[in-house]
Design an enzyme around this catalytic site. Structure first.
Site, PDB file in Angstrom:
ATOM      1  N   GLU A 172      -6.190   7.930  26.750  1.00 56.32           N
ATOM      2  CA  GLU A 172      -4.960   8.494  27.288  1.00 56.32           C
ATOM      3  C   GLU A 172      -4.024   7.386  27.779  1.00 56.32           C
ATOM      4  OE1 GLU A 172      -6.311  12.658  29.281  1.00 56.32           O
ATOM      5  OE2 GLU A 172      -6.687  10.864  30.477  1.00 56.32           O
ATOM      6  N   CYS A 173      -2.828   7.363  27.293  1.00 54.71           N
ATOM      7  CA  CYS A 173      -1.762   6.463  27.738  1.00 54.71           C
ATOM      8  C   CYS A 173      -2.234   5.007  27.753  1.00 54.71           C
ATOM      9  CB  CYS A 173      -1.222   6.897  29.094  1.00 54.71           C
ATOM     10  SG  CYS A 173       0.439   6.240  29.421  1.00 54.71           S
TER      11      CYS A 173
END
Length: 433
Positions: free
Chosen positions: A322-323
């Site tokens: 994630e990110c």
């Protein structure tokens, strides 16, 4: 679960805009009441990782998000009700302005009967202070309104002037003086992480002393919180070992996400890429968001971890990135003006930190496993040589495509930070070996 309502003094600390000092004042009040021997539970309205790190240090308890869309009304009610069982005080810090967003902080306050304590930056203001306070209090007729605190006032006389400007009958909790030693440092994604502020304890102690001297520490009125029954998730990850990156580069972890994985039966094995650690023995990997762009040389040098991740992926084991975790899996990552550093190379492409914000907002990921709700907030721009599996959908402009979701085998990578409890079944399927 206990039956009936639970009552606890509670307040929603809001403001007309960002930058008014909500986090500092919420942390100051939490630390003050904690130091008086009270059990203080703090929540943050909306998606956030940095403010809750500060608030957790202030109150000594995990800080969860409350949001009617991302978290959901039932889960919000359940968390508030559970906190009211043991807490002497509940503080909820708002985000942006009181009426900003859909749903807004005001929607949350109305839904759960949380009295709003408006925090207004009084610097450079006189009688207009009263007009702003009156607008916040009366914009919605159904809004429970507790009163006003003036922040960053220049002198005791200035504080009295602001109080005198308030409409008759509106409670004035007091004025907090301007003090550079109390404020919290920030960077491109918001506040600096709590662990990076060497003098955070001194700042919290000073902030608590400041609100005590200003006399704004009175307990709010008790609020009744209704019970909310939530089904326990089926332990579909029993015995599954999930390696979770956790250090200054990968720090954006909702406590609720960790609790859910454990409730699903998973065994969490934390490791630090920045410390040079390799991948622990695991059936699945979670690389959460954070600040990899601030640690490029260190991450590039951890070749053992890169090799471990390649082997993990080669054997078709699950990876969720994630990110910041997504950025780490790219071929390369660069700071604004710096050279490109080699990253893990599991996702073809590269990214660079930009001056301007590149993505923001609440979004839902339409995964094959099910929809996961969350948010995005990043200053990097990624160019990926891979066809997206799908695109997230914005919560506000419903139907508008947003962040790309990439998938190769059991690897899923996206800029989205997911709130796992929004769909426990989908999370279990994502991490299932």
């Amino acid at each position: 679960m206990h039956q009936g309502t639970a009552t606890c003094p509670a307040v929603f600390i809001a403001a007309p805009a960002s930058g008014q000092g909500k986090t500092t004042v919420t942390a100051a009040l939490a630390r003050y009441h904690r130091d008086q021997g009270r059990t203080v539970r703090v929540f943050k309205m909306g998606p956030d990782f940095l403010d809750p790190m500060i608030l957790e240090r202030a109150c000594d308890h995990p800080v969860d998000p409350l949001h009617l869309w991302m978290v959901g009304e039932e889960d919000c009610r359940a968390m508030l009700r559970a906190a009211a069982e043991t807490a002497d005080l509940i503080l909820v810090e708002g985000s942006m302005g009181l009426f900003d967003g859909d749903p807004s902080g005001a929607d949350l306050a109305v839904r759960f009967g949380l009295p709003v304590l408006a925090l207004l930056d009084g610097s450079g203001m006189a009688q207009t202070f009263g007009a702003v306070a009156n607008g916040l209090a009366t914009w919605r007729a159904d809004l429970p309104f507790a009163g006003v605190i003036a922040n960053r006032v220049g002198s005791p006389g200035h504080g009295r002037m602001l109080g005198a400007a308030l409409p008759e009958g509106m409670r004035y909790f007091g004025a907090i003086p301007r003090d550079a030693e109390v404020g919290l440092p920030d960077r491109h994604l918001g506040l600096v992480q709590a662990a990076e502020i060497d003098d955070l304890e001194q700042r919290l102690a000073k902030a608590a002393a400041t609100v005590a001297e200003a006399g704004v520490t009175g307990l709010p009125e008790p609020v009744a919180f209704e019970p909310q029954a939530l089904p326990a998730p089926e332990p579909r990850l029993t015995g599954v070992r999930i390696a979770v990156a956790r250090d200054a580069a990968f720090a954006f972890l909702y406590p609720g996400n960790l609790r859910l994985l454990e409730a699903l039966g998973a065994e969490l094995r934390f490791f630090s890429p920045l410390a040079g650690e390799g991948l622990p023995e695991a059936d699945a990997v979670w690389l959460p968001g954070g600040y990899p762009e601030l640690h490029l040389e260190t991450l590039a040098a951890n070749t053992d971890l890169k090799a471990d991740l390649h082997e993990h992926h080669r054997t078709d084991k699950p990876v969720l990135a994630e990110c910041g975790g997504f950025l780490y899996l790219l071929d390369g990552l660069a700071n604004i003006d710096g050279p490109r550093h080699p990253m893990a190379g599991l996702v073809p492409g590269s990214a660079r930190l930009e001056e301007r914000l590149q993505g923001i907002g609440l979004q839902a990921a339409p995964l094959p496993e099910g929809e996961l709700r969350g948010h995005t907030f990043h200053h990097t721009r990624a160019e990926v040589d891979l066809e997206p599996l799908a695109h997230c959908v914005r919560a506000r402009d419903r139907g508008t495509a947003a962040e790309a979701i990439y998938r190769e085998g059991r690897l899923t990578a996206t800029y989205l930070h997911a709130w796992f409890p929004s769909n426990p079944e989908a999370v279990a399927e994502l991490f299932r070996p």
